[in-house]
Structure formats: C-alpha cells, structure tokens
Motif scaffolding. Sequence first.
Motif, PDB file in Angstrom:
ATOM      1  N   LEU A  22       0.389 -10.105  -8.218  1.00 14.29           N
ATOM      2  CA  LEU A  22       0.213  -9.976  -6.610  1.00 14.29           C
ATOM      3  C   LEU A  22      -1.080  -9.390  -6.613  1.00 14.29           C
ATOM      4  N   SER A  23      -1.084  -9.374  -5.062  1.00 15.49           N
ATOM      5  CA  SER A  23      -2.369  -8.728  -4.585  1.00 15.49           C
ATOM      6  C   SER A  23      -1.978  -6.946  -4.526  1.00 15.49           C
ATOM      7  N   THR A  24      -2.946  -6.102  -4.006  1.00 15.54           N
ATOM      8  CA  THR A  24      -2.982  -4.957  -3.993  1.00 15.54           C
ATOM      9  C   THR A  24      -1.746  -4.658  -2.461  1.00 15.54           C
ATOM     10  N   GLN A  25      -2.341  -5.564  -1.896  1.00 13.27           N
ATOM     11  CA  GLN A  25      -2.089  -5.061  -0.296  1.00 13.27           C
ATOM     12  C   GLN A  25      -0.297  -5.495  -0.026  1.00 13.27           C
ATOM     13  N   ALA A  26       0.414  -6.952  -1.554  1.00 14.37           N
ATOM     14  CA  ALA A  26       1.765  -7.098  -1.187  1.00 14.37           C
ATOM     15  C   ALA A  26       2.564  -5.741  -1.558  1.00 14.37           C
ATOM     16  N   ILE A  27       1.585  -5.257  -2.823  1.00 15.63           N
ATOM     17  CA  ILE A  27       2.687  -3.862  -3.007  1.00 15.63           C
ATOM     18  C   ILE A  27       2.469  -2.811  -2.260  1.00 15.63           C
ATOM     19  N   ARG A  28       1.632  -2.562  -0.974  1.00 20.38           N
ATOM     20  CA  ARG A  28       1.905  -1.851  -0.419  1.00 20.38           C
ATOM     21  C   ARG A  28       2.846  -2.829   0.774  1.00 20.38           C
ATOM     22  N   ASN A  29       3.071  -3.789   0.940  1.00 15.64           N
ATOM     23  CA  ASN A  29       3.141  -4.225   2.210  1.00 15.64           C
ATOM     24  C   ASN A  29       5.084  -4.332   1.387  1.00 15.64           C
ATOM     25  N   TYR A  30       5.081  -4.174   0.367  1.00 20.09           N
ATOM     26  CA  TYR A  30       6.457  -3.649  -0.586  1.00 20.09           C
ATOM     27  C   TYR A  30       7.040  -2.082  -0.231  1.00 20.09           C
ATOM     28  N   GLU A  31       6.277  -1.633  -0.512  1.00 23.91           N
ATOM     29  CA  GLU A  31       6.729  -0.317  -0.206  1.00 23.91           C
ATOM     30  C   GLU A  31       7.131   0.106   1.171  1.00 23.91           C
ATOM     31  N   GLU A  32       6.154  -0.607   1.955  1.00 26.56           N
ATOM     32  CA  GLU A  32       5.939  -0.400   4.304  1.00 26.56           C
ATOM     33  C   GLU A  32       7.973  -0.588   4.127  1.00 26.56           C
ATOM     34  N   ALA A  33       8.140  -1.909   2.977  1.00 28.45           N
ATOM     35  CA  ALA A  33       9.876  -2.315   3.750  1.00 28.45           C
ATOM     36  C   ALA A  33      10.876  -1.885   2.595  1.00 28.45           C
ATOM     37  N   GLY A  34      10.447  -1.139   2.059  1.00 28.57           N
ATOM     38  CA  GLY A  34      11.463  -0.342   1.975  1.00 28.57           C
ATOM     39  C   GLY A  34      12.317  -0.866   0.077  1.00 28.57           C
ATOM     40  N   ILE A  35      11.311  -2.186  -0.150  1.00 30.19           N
ATOM     41  CA  ILE A  35      11.767  -2.782  -1.447  1.00 30.19           C
ATOM     42  C   ILE A  35      11.011  -1.613  -2.906  1.00 30.19           C
ATOM     43  N   LEU A  36      10.222  -0.533  -2.369  1.00 29.02           N
ATOM     44  CA  LEU A  36       9.574  -0.218  -3.773  1.00 29.02           C
ATOM     45  C   LEU A  36      10.177   1.410  -3.382  1.00 29.02           C
ATOM     46  N   PRO A  37      10.021   2.528  -3.844  1.00 27.14           N
ATOM     47  CA  PRO A  37      10.537   4.020  -3.601  1.00 27.14           C
ATOM     48  C   PRO A  37       8.845   3.810  -3.229  1.00 27.14           C
ATOM     49  N   ALA A  38       9.071   5.423  -2.080  1.00 25.93           N
ATOM     50  CA  ALA A  38       8.062   5.465  -1.295  1.00 25.93           C
ATOM     51  C   ALA A  38       7.674   6.297  -2.739  1.00 25.93           C
ATOM     52  N   ALA A  39       5.726   6.145  -2.109  1.00 20.10           N
ATOM     53  CA  ALA A  39       4.530   6.604  -3.043  1.00 20.10           C
ATOM     54  C   ALA A  39       4.300   7.391  -3.237  1.00 20.10           C
ATOM     55  N   ASP A  40       3.638   9.108  -4.218  1.00 19.15           N
ATOM     56  CA  ASP A  40       3.199  10.206  -3.794  1.00 19.15           C
ATOM     57  C   ASP A  40       1.545   9.660  -3.295  1.00 19.15           C
ATOM     58  N   ARG A  41       1.156  10.005  -3.071  1.00 21.41           N
ATOM     59  CA  ARG A  41      -0.102  10.757  -2.343  1.00 21.41           C
ATOM     60  C   ARG A  41      -1.379  12.018  -3.269  1.00 21.41           C
ATOM     61  N   THR A  42      -2.624  11.054  -3.669  1.00 19.06           N
ATOM     62  CA  THR A  42      -3.281  12.127  -3.410  1.00 19.06           C
ATOM     63  C   THR A  42      -3.229  12.901  -2.698  1.00 19.06           C
ATOM     64  N   PRO A  43      -4.340  14.367  -3.194  1.00 26.24           N
ATOM     65  CA  PRO A  43      -5.086  15.417  -2.151  1.00 26.24           C
ATOM     66  C   PRO A  43      -6.121  14.102  -1.624  1.00 26.24           C
ATOM     67  N   HIS A  44      -6.508  12.731  -1.949  1.00 26.67           N
ATOM     68  CA  HIS A  44      -7.726  12.034  -0.734  1.00 26.67           C
ATOM     69  C   HIS A  44      -6.413  11.040  -0.248  1.00 26.67           C
ATOM     70  N   GLY A  45      -5.286  10.864  -0.573  1.00 25.90           N
ATOM     71  CA  GLY A  45      -4.688   9.748   0.805  1.00 25.90           C
ATOM     72  C   GLY A  45      -3.843   8.304   0.255  1.00 25.90           C
ATOM     73  N   TYR A  46      -4.550   8.665  -1.678  1.00 19.00           N
ATOM     74  CA  TYR A  46      -4.487   7.517  -2.197  1.00 19.00           C
ATOM     75  C   TYR A  46      -3.088   7.512  -2.461  1.00 19.00           C
ATOM     76  N   ARG A  47      -2.457   5.879  -3.007  1.00 22.54           N
ATOM     77  CA  ARG A  47      -1.259   5.756  -2.794  1.00 22.54           C
ATOM     78  C   ARG A  47      -1.296   5.847  -4.761  1.00 22.54           C
ATOM     79  N   THR A  48      -0.072   6.495  -5.164  1.00 29.70           N
ATOM     80  CA  THR A  48       0.142   6.789  -7.363  1.00 29.70           C
ATOM     81  C   THR A  48       1.484   6.358  -7.394  1.00 29.70           C
ATOM     82  N   TYR A  49       2.047   5.676  -7.807  1.00 27.35           N
ATOM     83  CA  TYR A  49       3.331   4.928  -8.729  1.00 27.35           C
ATOM     84  C   TYR A  49       3.587   5.598 -10.164  1.00 27.35           C
TER      85      TYR A  49
END
Length: 256
Positions: A22-49
């Motif tokens: 998959l693309s990383t954009q697909a992963i982000r889309n899945y999270e935004e759609a509620g398919i994945l639980p909300a990801a944590d964020r690093t101090p710089h704003g990067y998603r961590t799963y």
Amino acid sequence: MGRNLQSGDRLRPIDLAREHSLSTQAIRNYEEAGILPAADRTPHGYRTYTPLHTRALRAFLALLPGHGHQTATAIMRAVNQGAVDEAFHLIDVSHAQLLEDRRTLQAVESALHDLAPTATPESGGGSEPVAVSGPGDTFIGPLAGKLGIRPATLRKWERAGLVRPRRDPLTGYRVYDEADVRDARLAHQLRRGGYLLEQIAPLIAQVRAAGGLEPLEAALRDWHGRLSARGRAMLTGAAELEAYLRDASPVTPSRS
C-alpha cells in the motif's frame, strides 16, 4: 495476551504500508476514516503506529473481500469506537445477504431445471391470426394458455421488462419469439416460487446477456464459485477481526 500491542514497537506509516503493498497515503486515509485507531504523534508531528495498528489493518483487508469496502469500513470504525455490537450487526447483515443470494441462485437453478424444451406453438387461438413470422413465434393468447395465466399477466410482465414481444407491423398484435417464450416461462417459474417482478427482472436480463439457457450454465457455475469465495472470505475476515478484538480489548472502551 502477554504483551501490550499498544505500547510495543513504534512503526512508521511506511512500515504498515510495505507489508500489504500500500501507499503511505492509504495508511493515512485509513486512519482518518476510522479504520485504524488514531496514531500517536512525535514532537515533530509525525505519525507513529504500533503492532495493534498492524493487526487492525490486517483485519480490515481481510474483511474487504467478503463484506465490501463500505461495510468493512463501517465494521472497523464501529470496533474502534467501542461499538462492538454494531460491528456484529453489520456482519450479520452481510451473512443474511449472502444467504439471500444463495436462495436466489437456487431459485434460478430450480426454475431452469423445470423448463422443458420450448415446443413450437400450436396454431389457432380465437380471432388472432394463425400464421406468425417464425416457427417458434406465438401470440399472447396461445402463450398465456400454455402457461395457465391470463393475457393481462403477460402484459404486466411486459411493462416490467420481463418479456419484450415485438408488434406485427400489419395487425399490431404482440408476437412472442422463442426467446420471449423462454423468458415468460422462466418468469412464470420464479413467480410460482414467490419472487417479485422487480427481483425477477435482473435474472431475466442475465439469461438474455448469456444468450440463452445453455450459456447461462457457465454463469451459474461462476455464480456458485463467487458465493463460495465470499463465504470463505467472511470466515477469514472473522478470524482476523477476532484476533484484533482480542488484542485491542484491554484498551477498547465498551458500550454501557
């Protein structure tokens, strides 16, 4: 479970994406759609799963073939919101639809089995002309008589698109060719089985698209195969969803 998947290894979007091409954009889309639980964020704003997100992604992708994108998305969103009973209801609806599709297929096969080879209509029939243009052609009166129905019923089926007789250019009478007779007989069998006109119309369309009953045998085999594949996919999806529910249960809120 012996380990907490929520606080396990930290993963990047690319780590989840690579496993399933998959693309990383697909992963982000899945999270935004509620398919994945909300990801944590690093101090710089990067998603961590976490590995739990990996399990959620596997569950969603396993649900897709059996339930379709819309329902699979709704199931995962409900689970991630803690509405597990709602997710189970959505799964039940999909299984009920599969059962209904199997019953429809059985009705079609039964109707086709009951259809004897079309005989050439007998001539005669009151004031209607005796001769028609083709050896298998007939008029509304003789056809209704053979089926044991009223001519008005055939006219109703025509309005519903189940039969498509042409009009004799000289007399204006409806002329039913062999394909029309076949469709009328198939409709008659399905109506006897309790099917509504709006349910019969797409089945008649399949017969026409297949070019008759014999080519439809291949379509019926394919139909069987697709239903079996869907049923098996539902089992696979259920197994992956159960694994996700088991891993997520310590952190998933329950409905009161």
